[in-house]
Design a protein around this motif. Structure first.
Motif, PDB file in Angstrom:
ATOM      1  N   SER A   1      14.213   4.529 -18.261  1.00 25.36           N
ATOM      2  CA  SER A   1      14.066   4.568 -19.718  1.00 25.36           C
ATOM      3  C   SER A   1      13.487   3.281 -20.282  1.00 25.36           C
ATOM      4  N   LEU A   2      13.968   2.144 -19.768  1.00 22.13           N
ATOM      5  CA  LEU A   2      13.489   0.851 -20.290  1.00 22.13           C
ATOM      6  C   LEU A   2      12.105   0.468 -19.779  1.00 22.13           C
ATOM      7  N   PHE A   3      11.778   0.902 -18.566  1.00 23.54           N
ATOM      8  CA  PHE A   3      10.545   0.441 -17.928  1.00 23.54           C
ATOM      9  C   PHE A   3       9.684   1.606 -17.435  1.00 23.54           C
ATOM     10  N   PRO A   4       9.256   2.494 -18.336  1.00 21.79           N
ATOM     11  CA  PRO A   4       8.454   3.639 -17.896  1.00 21.79           C
ATOM     12  C   PRO A   4       7.136   3.219 -17.243  1.00 21.79           C
ATOM     13  N   GLU A   5       6.611   2.078 -17.647  1.00 19.16           N
ATOM     14  CA  GLU A   5       5.351   1.610 -17.051  1.00 19.16           C
ATOM     15  C   GLU A   5       5.538   1.159 -15.607  1.00 19.16           C
ATOM     16  N   ASN A   6       6.770   0.932 -15.188  1.00 18.48           N
ATOM     17  CA  ASN A   6       7.076   0.523 -13.820  1.00 18.48           C
ATOM     18  C   ASN A   6       7.770   1.629 -13.026  1.00 18.48           C
ATOM     19  N   THR A   7       7.925   2.805 -13.637  1.00 16.80           N
ATOM     20  CA  THR A   7       8.685   3.886 -13.021  1.00 16.80           C
ATOM     21  C   THR A   7       7.778   5.068 -12.717  1.00 16.80           C
ATOM     22  N   GLU A   8       7.749   5.436 -11.435  1.00 17.17           N
ATOM     23  CA  GLU A   8       7.000   6.627 -11.045  1.00 17.17           C
ATOM     24  C   GLU A   8       7.885   7.871 -11.136  1.00 17.17           C
ATOM     25  N   ASN A   9       9.101   7.764 -10.624  1.00 21.81           N
ATOM     26  CA  ASN A   9      10.072   8.864 -10.640  1.00 21.81           C
ATOM     27  C   ASN A   9      11.476   8.284 -10.760  1.00 21.81           C
ATOM     28  N   VAL A  10      12.412   9.127 -11.151  1.00 21.72           N
ATOM     29  CA  VAL A  10      13.830   8.783 -11.119  1.00 21.72           C
ATOM     30  C   VAL A  10      14.529   9.909 -10.362  1.00 21.72           C
ATOM     31  N   ILE A  11      15.258   9.542  -9.323  1.00 21.15           N
ATOM     32  CA  ILE A  11      16.023  10.506  -8.531  1.00 21.15           C
ATOM     33  C   ILE A  11      17.496  10.178  -8.720  1.00 21.15           C
ATOM     34  N   LEU A  12      18.270  11.171  -9.109  1.00 26.10           N
ATOM     35  CA  LEU A  12      19.694  10.975  -9.355  1.00 26.10           C
ATOM     36  C   LEU A  12      20.490  11.861  -8.404  1.00 26.10           C
ATOM     37  N   GLU A  13      21.449  11.259  -7.721  1.00 23.34           N
ATOM     38  CA  GLU A  13      22.268  11.998  -6.767  1.00 23.34           C
ATOM     39  C   GLU A  13      23.741  11.727  -7.029  1.00 23.34           C
TER      40      GLU A  13
ATOM     41  N   ASP B   1       0.807  -1.217   0.000  1.00 30.33           N
ATOM     42  CA  ASP B   1       0.000   0.000   0.000  1.00 30.33           C
ATOM     43  C   ASP B   1       0.843   1.271   0.000  1.00 30.33           C
ATOM     44  N   LYS B   2       2.148   1.146   0.286  1.00 27.66           N
ATOM     45  CA  LYS B   2       3.030   2.313   0.332  1.00 27.66           C
ATOM     46  C   LYS B   2       3.741   2.520  -1.006  1.00 27.66           C
ATOM     47  N   LYS B   3       4.145   3.739  -1.258  1.00 28.70           N
ATOM     48  CA  LYS B   3       5.017   4.002  -2.403  1.00 28.70           C
ATOM     49  C   LYS B   3       6.373   3.379  -2.109  1.00 28.70           C
ATOM     50  N   THR B   4       7.098   3.021  -3.177  1.00 31.16           N
ATOM     51  CA  THR B   4       8.349   2.295  -3.018  1.00 31.16           C
ATOM     52  C   THR B   4       9.472   2.948  -3.791  1.00 31.16           C
ATOM     53  N   VAL B   5      10.654   2.974  -3.168  1.00 31.54           N
ATOM     54  CA  VAL B   5      11.888   3.442  -3.797  1.00 31.54           C
ATOM     55  C   VAL B   5      12.820   2.240  -3.908  1.00 31.54           C
ATOM     56  N   ILE B   6      13.372   2.002  -5.096  1.00 32.75           N
ATOM     57  CA  ILE B   6      14.422   0.997  -5.241  1.00 32.75           C
ATOM     58  C   ILE B   6      15.736   1.752  -5.355  1.00 32.75           C
ATOM     59  N   TYR B   7      16.683   1.392  -4.503  1.00 35.69           N
ATOM     60  CA  TYR B   7      17.933   2.131  -4.355  1.00 35.69           C
ATOM     61  C   TYR B   7      19.058   1.467  -5.139  1.00 35.69           C
ATOM     62  N   PHE B   8      19.621   2.220  -6.084  1.00 32.57           N
ATOM     63  CA  PHE B   8      20.777   1.792  -6.869  1.00 32.57           C
ATOM     64  C   PHE B   8      22.009   2.451  -6.253  1.00 32.57           C
ATOM     65  N   ASN B   9      22.800   1.683  -5.530  1.00 31.21           N
ATOM     66  CA  ASN B   9      23.958   2.260  -4.848  1.00 31.21           C
ATOM     67  C   ASN B   9      25.102   2.533  -5.808  1.00 31.21           C
ATOM     68  N   GLY B  10      26.052   3.303  -5.339  1.00 30.50           N
ATOM     69  CA  GLY B  10      27.242   3.610  -6.118  1.00 30.50           C
ATOM     70  C   GLY B  10      28.210   2.442  -6.111  1.00 30.50           C
TER      71      GLY B  10
ATOM     72  N   LYS C   1       4.649   0.136  -9.693  1.00 30.80           N
ATOM     73  CA  LYS C   1       5.505   1.286  -9.994  1.00 30.80           C
ATOM     74  C   LYS C   1       6.401   1.578  -8.801  1.00 30.80           C
ATOM     75  N   VAL C   2       7.617   2.006  -9.105  1.00 30.84           N
ATOM     76  CA  VAL C   2       8.566   2.382  -8.066  1.00 30.84           C
ATOM     77  C   VAL C   2       9.300   3.647  -8.498  1.00 30.84           C
ATOM     78  N   THR C   3       9.922   4.277  -7.536  1.00 30.55           N
ATOM     79  CA  THR C   3      10.844   5.368  -7.816  1.00 30.55           C
ATOM     80  C   THR C   3      12.242   4.778  -7.830  1.00 30.55           C
ATOM     81  N   ALA C   4      12.975   5.015  -8.892  1.00 26.59           N
ATOM     82  CA  ALA C   4      14.361   4.557  -9.003  1.00 26.59           C
ATOM     83  C   ALA C   4      15.256   5.660  -8.463  1.00 26.59           C
TER      84      ALA C   4
END
Length: 166
Positions: A115-127, A24-33, A97-100
């Motif tokens: 880019s590859l999965f817009p149907e599964n992507t809510e947002n993209v955050i880049l740091e 039920d919550k929004k989800t962020v998947i974290y891509f580490n450095g 959907k998740v935020t990458a």
């Protein structure tokens, strides 16, 4: 191992979720450095209203292949494969959907994921996507002015959340 081959064998990708994970919550998947580091040492403290997925990219921690030959095979690794691995985790957990969220090197597979999965992507955050991150760059007055201008245009709830989590 190879998402573009129907006959491909599988490989293990380790992941963990934040406490109190809920569909039920929004989800962020974290891509580490890194690459090569574990995301398990990262922690987003005090964020209870969203899910965080931490996963180890191929070759790191428990996401190691079963053979030394595969571990040393450069075809086993790529930023695109990392994005596909993330999608496999998202689907495994039953998420739509998740935020990458990508940090440093993680900005590359996070961008590819979006880019590859817009149907599964809510947002993209880049740091941390810059090469030279000296104090002169990240503490520059023009940067602070641009960030303040952007912040001032946000709605009240978004502003409150930014201040709460930063």
């Amino acid at each position: 191992i190879n998402y573009h081959s129907i006959d491909s064998k599988k490989t293990k990708i380790s992941f963990k979720t934040s406490a109190n994970f809920s569909l039920d919550k929004k989800t962020v998947i974290y891509f580490n450095g890194g690459p090569g580091g574990t995301s398990f040492s990262s922690n987003f403290y005090g964020i209870d209203d969203i899910n965080i997925i931490y996963f180890n990219q191929r070759g790191a921690a428990f996401s190691r292949p079963e053979t030394k030959e595969l571990f040393l095979d450069p075809n086993y690794y790529s930023s695109e494969i990392t994005a596909y691995d993330a999608l496999a985790i998202v689907k495994h957990l039953g998420l739509k959907k998740v935020t990458a969220y990508g940090h440093s090197y993680g900005t590359i597979p996070a961008t590819i994921f979006g880019s590859l999965f817009p149907e599964n992507t809510e947002n993209v955050i880049l740091e941390g996507v810059i090469f030279d991150g000296t104090v002169k760059l990240w503490n520059a007055q023009h940067r602070i002015a641009l960030l303040q201008k952007y912040f001032d245009k946000l709605d009240v709830i978004t502003k409150e959340n930014i201040l709460k989590y930063s």
